[in-house]
Design a protein around this motif. Structure first.
Motif, PDB file in Angstrom:
ATOM      1  N   SER A 100       0.796  -1.225   0.000  1.00 29.48           N
ATOM      2  CA  SER A 100       0.000   0.000   0.000  1.00 29.48           C
ATOM      3  C   SER A 100       0.827   1.273   0.000  1.00 29.48           C
ATOM      4  O   SER A 100       0.279   2.357  -0.242  1.00 29.48           O
ATOM      5  N   ILE A 101       2.125   1.164   0.272  1.00 28.77           N
ATOM      6  CA  ILE A 101       2.926   2.376   0.420  1.00 28.77           C
ATOM      7  C   ILE A 101       3.114   3.113  -0.900  1.00 28.77           C
ATOM      8  O   ILE A 101       3.001   4.340  -0.973  1.00 28.77           O
ATOM      9  N   PHE A 102       3.386   2.389  -2.002  1.00 27.30           N
ATOM     10  CA  PHE A 102       3.562   3.049  -3.296  1.00 27.30           C
ATOM     11  C   PHE A 102       2.257   3.612  -3.852  1.00 27.30           C
ATOM     12  O   PHE A 102       2.254   4.716  -4.413  1.00 27.30           O
ATOM     13  N   PRO A 103       1.121   2.894  -3.727  1.00 23.64           N
ATOM     14  CA  PRO A 103      -0.139   3.536  -4.115  1.00 23.64           C
ATOM     15  C   PRO A 103      -0.417   4.825  -3.353  1.00 23.64           C
ATOM     16  O   PRO A 103      -0.920   5.794  -3.937  1.00 23.64           O
ATOM     17  N   LEU A 104      -0.076   4.862  -2.063  1.00 23.77           N
ATOM     18  CA  LEU A 104      -0.277   6.091  -1.283  1.00 23.77           C
ATOM     19  C   LEU A 104       0.583   7.218  -1.838  1.00 23.77           C
ATOM     20  O   LEU A 104       0.102   8.351  -2.025  1.00 23.77           O
ATOM     21  N   ILE A 105       1.855   6.935  -2.119  1.00 19.69           N
ATOM     22  CA  ILE A 105       2.757   7.970  -2.642  1.00 19.69           C
ATOM     23  C   ILE A 105       2.262   8.480  -3.995  1.00 19.69           C
ATOM     24  O   ILE A 105       2.265   9.691  -4.270  1.00 19.69           O
ATOM     25  N   ASN A 106       1.808   7.556  -4.843  1.00 20.17           N
ATOM     26  CA  ASN A 106       1.318   7.968  -6.167  1.00 20.17           C
ATOM     27  C   ASN A 106       0.057   8.816  -6.053  1.00 20.17           C
ATOM     28  O   ASN A 106      -0.104   9.816  -6.770  1.00 20.17           O
ATOM     29  N   ARG A 107      -0.856   8.435  -5.147  1.00 23.26           N
ATOM     30  CA  ARG A 107      -2.076   9.224  -4.985  1.00 23.26           C
ATOM     31  C   ARG A 107      -1.773  10.599  -4.388  1.00 23.26           C
ATOM     32  O   ARG A 107      -2.449  11.584  -4.705  1.00 23.26           O
ATOM     33  N   LEU A 108      -0.771  10.690  -3.532  1.00 22.70           N
ATOM     34  CA  LEU A 108      -0.358  11.999  -3.020  1.00 22.70           C
ATOM     35  C   LEU A 108       0.198  12.863  -4.149  1.00 22.70           C
ATOM     36  O   LEU A 108      -0.085  14.072  -4.233  1.00 22.70           O
TER      37      LEU A 108
END
Length: 349
Positions: free
Chosen positions: A238-246
């Motif tokens: 989930s960490i990379f999806p969070l960074i991309n959505r930010l």
């Protein structure tokens, strides 16, 4: 009229990821990676379902919960494999609603497995009567979370798949990312408490030597080992999806190819991650040897043995026949973990 047709066609075939033509190499790479990771996750779920069926791991409450988690992850993987480029429309809304529902359902089952283990081991409560409540929570709450954006009309193209659009960033984080990372943090705290209590109990079991009790001590440590990785696995995927959505929130008109690639590499892997956590259980691999699989298939497909019901007759006991059954704790097979000296209390509401 003829001048409008090429424009309409270019809008239909454009790459919604980067607002370019669909033949852009970046779109081709993203679509290929999305299909590959979704397929790997799908295969992992099918493998888990096959093993659960082969080994008959669906009788106790804990096993049923893991089966339900696998089913949710399976349908979640189907959503990631679904379709190619989705312009706005009913198909896009369907994929977005599907992904939101089964993402939430898989997360809910992971949380409930943690809660069930906590109640069994730390609070010493029998949770068999909570099975229906677990199902209502794991399948009902995601329904609400999936339909709220649909009723508001907030679903649409959102990168490599359809979800809540860039125009509603607050809903993205309110519906998914804030609850996700809050629940991951709570699960990490819960497992820390579970492991602490388990270690204390294993070190404090005293008395005469009991082979069954010693086996349980080893089994307790071995079985907690894989389950404690659930929060860590969810954090990693989930960490990379969070960074991309930010990044999308701050630069909605300038999507990053590298972040989108990392997003599609990790987000669809929930099913494969669950299979990986399952693979940490040594007992499973010992039973999945070629001989074990052959015997399991023979038992499932060829064994027609039927066990009749036993009707006991009248029995008279004398005082000499009475024995102390305090060490006999095999009566509760629906509990995931419990210590030999622990009596689970069926506490009322």
């Amino acid at each position: 009229m003829n001048s409008q047709n090429p424009k309409a066609m270019s809008n239909d075939t454009r790459c919604v990821f980067f607002n370019t033509d669909s033949e852009d190499y970046r779109c081709v790479v993203i679509l290929t990676v999305k299909r590959a990771t979704g397929t790997f996750s799908l295969v992992g779920c099918i493998f888990m379902l096959f093993v659960i069926w082969l080994l008959r791991r669906y009788h106790s409450l804990a096993q049923k919960m893991i089966l339900s988690l696998t089913v949710a992850a399976f349908f979640d993987s189907v959503g990631y494999v679904m379709g190619d480029l989705h312009p706005e429309g009913s198909l896009c809304d369907f994929q977005a609603c599907w992904l939101t529902y089964f993402d939430w359902s898989a997360l809910a089952w992971v949380c409930l497995i943690t809660v069930n283990l906590y109640l069994n081991l730390v609070r010493e409560i029998s949770t068999n009567r909570y099975e229906m409540s677990y199902h209502l929570m794991a399948w009902g709450v995601p329904l609400v979370m999936a339909f709220l954006p649909l009723l508001k009309g907030y679903y649409g193209p959102a990168g490599a798949w359809c979800w809540i659009t860039d125009d509603h960033v607050a809903w993205r984080f309110g519906i998914w990312y804030v609850p996700l990372f809050s629940l991951i943090f709570l699960m990490i705290c819960c497992y820390a408490r579970i492991i602490c209590v388990a270690n204390v109990r294993m070190q404090s079991w005293l008395g005469t030597f009991n082979p069954e009790r010693e086996r349980r001590k080893v089994s307790l440590a071995e079985e907690i080992k894989p389950l404690k990785w659930y929060p860590s696995v969810y954090l990693l995927v989930s960490i990379f999806p969070l960074i991309n959505r930010l990044h999308n929130a701050f630069y909605p008109q300038d999507p990053s190819f590298s972040l989108t690639l990392l997003h599609v590499l990790s987000a669809p892997l929930h099913g494969l991650a669950n299979a990986f956590v399952f693979g940490l259980d040594r007992d499973w691999w010992s039973l999945l040897s070629p001989t074990g699989i052959q015997l399991g298939l023979q038992s499932r497909l060829c064994d027609r043995t039927r066990i009749g019901e036993y009707h006991p007759g009248a029995v008279r006991y004398t005082q000499a026949d009475l024995v102390d059954l305090s060490d006999d704790d095999d009566d509760d097979t629906n509990v995931l973990f419990y210590s030999p000296d622990m009596t689970l209390k069926d506490r009322g509401p």
